[in-house]
Design an enzyme around this catalytic site. Structure first.
Site, PDB file in Angstrom:
ATOM      1  N   SER A 187       0.790  -1.228   0.000  1.00  0.00           N
ATOM      2  CA  SER A 187       0.000   0.000   0.000  1.00  0.00           C
ATOM      3  C   SER A 187       0.822   1.279   0.000  1.00  0.00           C
ATOM      4  CB  SER A 187      -0.940  -0.008   1.203  1.00  0.00           C
ATOM      5  OG  SER A 187      -0.200   0.003   2.401  1.00  0.00           O
ATOM      6  N   HIS A 215      -6.092  -3.869  -1.153  1.00  0.00           N
ATOM      7  CA  HIS A 215      -5.916  -2.770  -2.112  1.00  0.00           C
ATOM      8  C   HIS A 215      -6.084  -3.252  -3.555  1.00  0.00           C
ATOM      9  CE1 HIS A 215      -4.854   0.611   0.472  1.00  0.00           C
ATOM     10  NE2 HIS A 215      -4.200  -0.250   1.221  1.00  0.00           N
ATOM     11  N   LYS A 244     -12.697  -0.759   1.695  1.00  0.00           N
ATOM     12  CA  LYS A 244     -12.019   0.023   0.653  1.00  0.00           C
ATOM     13  C   LYS A 244     -12.918   0.079  -0.593  1.00  0.00           C
ATOM     14  CE  LYS A 244      -7.640  -0.305   2.925  1.00  0.00           C
ATOM     15  NZ  LYS A 244      -6.774  -1.311   3.520  1.00  0.00           N
TER      16      LYS A 244
HETATM   17  C1  PLP Z   1      -6.659  -1.764   4.988  1.00  0.00           C
HETATM   18  C2  PLP Z   1      -5.904  -3.027   5.094  1.00  0.00           C
HETATM   19  C3  PLP Z   1      -6.178  -3.964   6.087  1.00  0.00           C
HETATM   20  C4  PLP Z   1      -7.163  -3.698   7.182  1.00  0.00           C
HETATM   21  O1  PLP Z   1      -8.472  -3.783   6.699  1.00  0.00           O
HETATM   22  P1  PLP Z   1      -9.665  -3.426   7.717  1.00  0.00           P
HETATM   23  O2  PLP Z   1     -10.830  -4.134   7.123  1.00  0.00           O
HETATM   24  O3  PLP Z   1      -9.784  -1.943   7.702  1.00  0.00           O
HETATM   25  O4  PLP Z   1      -9.270  -3.954   9.047  1.00  0.00           O
HETATM   26  C5  PLP Z   1      -5.498  -5.160   6.078  1.00  0.00           C
HETATM   27  N1  PLP Z   1      -4.563  -5.418   5.148  1.00  0.00           N
HETATM   28  C6  PLP Z   1      -4.250  -4.537   4.183  1.00  0.00           C
HETATM   29  C7  PLP Z   1      -3.201  -4.861   3.161  1.00  0.00           C
HETATM   30  C8  PLP Z   1      -4.898  -3.305   4.134  1.00  0.00           C
HETATM   31  O5  PLP Z   1      -4.573  -2.413   3.215  1.00  0.00           O
END
Ligand code: PLP
Length: 397
Positions: A187, A215, A244
């Site tokens: 990310s 992502h 997301k």
């Molecule tokens: C955003 C993210 C998470 C966490 O996701 P949530 O559902 O907000 O807990 C986990 N792993 C990655 C790679 C992320 O980008």
């Protein structure tokens, strides 16, 4: 009280080292343009270039309507974990829809992907097993691995030779079950994991592959099915988020084979000991999957925006990390320069987020911009012009 004094000193040390994180408050729905409260308490409209709202669905009327309908019909929440009295047909349908969309046999919902990752490794990998992990994996994967008793191996980000050495060592050590764990997209850089190559290596060493596709799900690969679909491979364990591209609310999931999911339902602690997803968000996620599977138009706009935005920033003289992902990091090197540029952009009505050490390596400070299908070409022209003006004023380009 002595213990509180210790905490105050620790807080002071965080401030003094420039690592203090402060929150910005939105006073509007998440979207291309948001109302943000500034440090002086006034609210102002800004173009948002730092959300994970890749497909622009966070304020989708269709998803909001689905949430409303479920809220009216089923109430606020389950007041229970799934296995006592918290399961509903909505959960069952969402698990089936996720498995079908993402090409797995079965799926399991969590309150967040952080929990999906946190509860994934400990039930599946014991002391006789080995976990091979990319050094830039998300914090939740790192924590999840820490909770398991498996032997741990770590390779530098996307380094296939080092990954193979770990696999060889794990096998030489007599490991029973071996898994390579990786983010589908890293990310901070917007780099894709080399999944085709990782799959081939894993096959050679009879190992599983685990991908966290937060992502990517919804917008990367055919029908937005994520990085395994993009690379044309299957993986044994896939985790992801509802927070997301799939609408931006909360919730996470693991997609895997039936026995894996069945075992997680019995043993995965964040699943067993945490509340079921609320009906409104479950229904919205179901609608999001229907919408996203047909959203080639949104995906095209998102990647067209990413290409356009990269071109505009490069013409303005900024250096970027190469790639095609809608994460577009503007590399500034110096943490203070990143902060100054973010502040100058804020004055111009552009909302971006600067990242410095330890989130990214020393000397690799940046502003991570993120594209969204909700952004129009005019928005990007406006933003690129502001980047250019501020960059020139600060002597950065
Ligand atoms: C955003 C993210 C998470 C966490 O996701 P949530 O559902 O907000 O807990 C986990 N792993 C990655 C790679 C992320 O980008």
């Amino acid at each position: 009280m002595e213990s509180l004094q210790g905490l105050r000193e620790e807080l002071e040390a965080i401030r003094a080292s420039g690592l203090w994180k402060s929150e910005r408050f939105l006073a509007s729905p998440q979207g291309a343009r948001v109302l943000v409260r500034g440090a002086d308490g006034t609210e102002r409209e800004a173009l948002n270039l730092c959300a994970n709202n890749y497909l622009g669905l966070a304020d989708s009327p269709r998803l909001v309507a689905a949430a409303h309908a479920a809220l009216d019909r089923y109430g606020l929440g389950m007041a229970s974990v799934r296995f006592i009295c918290g399961s509903s047909a909505l959960h069952e349908r969402l698990e089936a829809a996720l498995a079908d969309y993402l090409g797995g046999e079965s799926a399991l919902l969590y309150a967040a992907c952080f929990d999906a990752n946190g509860g994934l490794f400990e039930p599946l990998f014991g002391a006789e097993d080995a976990i091979v992990s990319d050094s830039l994996n998300h914090a939740s994967i790192i924590d999840g691995i820490r909770l398991s008793k498996a032997k741990r191996f770590r390779y530098p980000n996307r380094d296939l030779d080092a990954c193979e050495s770990c696999l060889r060592e794990a096998r030489a050590g007599g490991a029973r079950r071996v898994v390579v764990a990786t983010d589908g997209v890293f990310s901070m850089d917007g780099y894709f994991a080399p999944l085709a190559e990782i799959r081939a290596l894993a096959d050679r060493y009879d190992a599983w592959v685990m991908v966290d596709d937060c992502h990517a799900t919804g917008f990367v690969g055919p029908a937005g099915a994520g990085t395994p679909a993009r690379a044309g491979v299957k993986v044994e364990l896939l985790t992801g988020t509802l927070g997301k591209a799939l609408g931006g609310s909360v919730g996470g999931y693991t997609v895997a084979s039936e026995p894996v999911v069945a075992l997680l339902r019995q043993r995965s602690r964040p699943y067993l000991f945490s509340n079921a997803l609320p009906p409104a968000l479950t229904a919205a996620a179901l609608e999001a999957i229907v919408l996203v599977r047909e959203a080639d138009g949104l995906r095209e706009r998102l990647f067209a925006n990413a290409r356009l935005w990269r071109g505009m920033l490069e013409s303005a003289g900024f250096s970027l990390l190469a790639g095609e992902h809608p994460i577009v990091p503007v590399m500034l090197g110096d943490a203070e320069a990143s902060q100054n540029l973010a502040q100058a952009l804020w004055e111009e009505g552009i909302f971006v987020s600067p990242f410095g050490y330890p989130v990214v390596p020393k000397g690799a400070a940046r502003i991570r911009t993120q594209m969204s299908a909700a952004l129009a070409e005019d928005d990007l022209t406006f933003a690129a012009e502001a980047f250019r003006r501020c960059g020139v004023a600060l002597g950065l380009v």
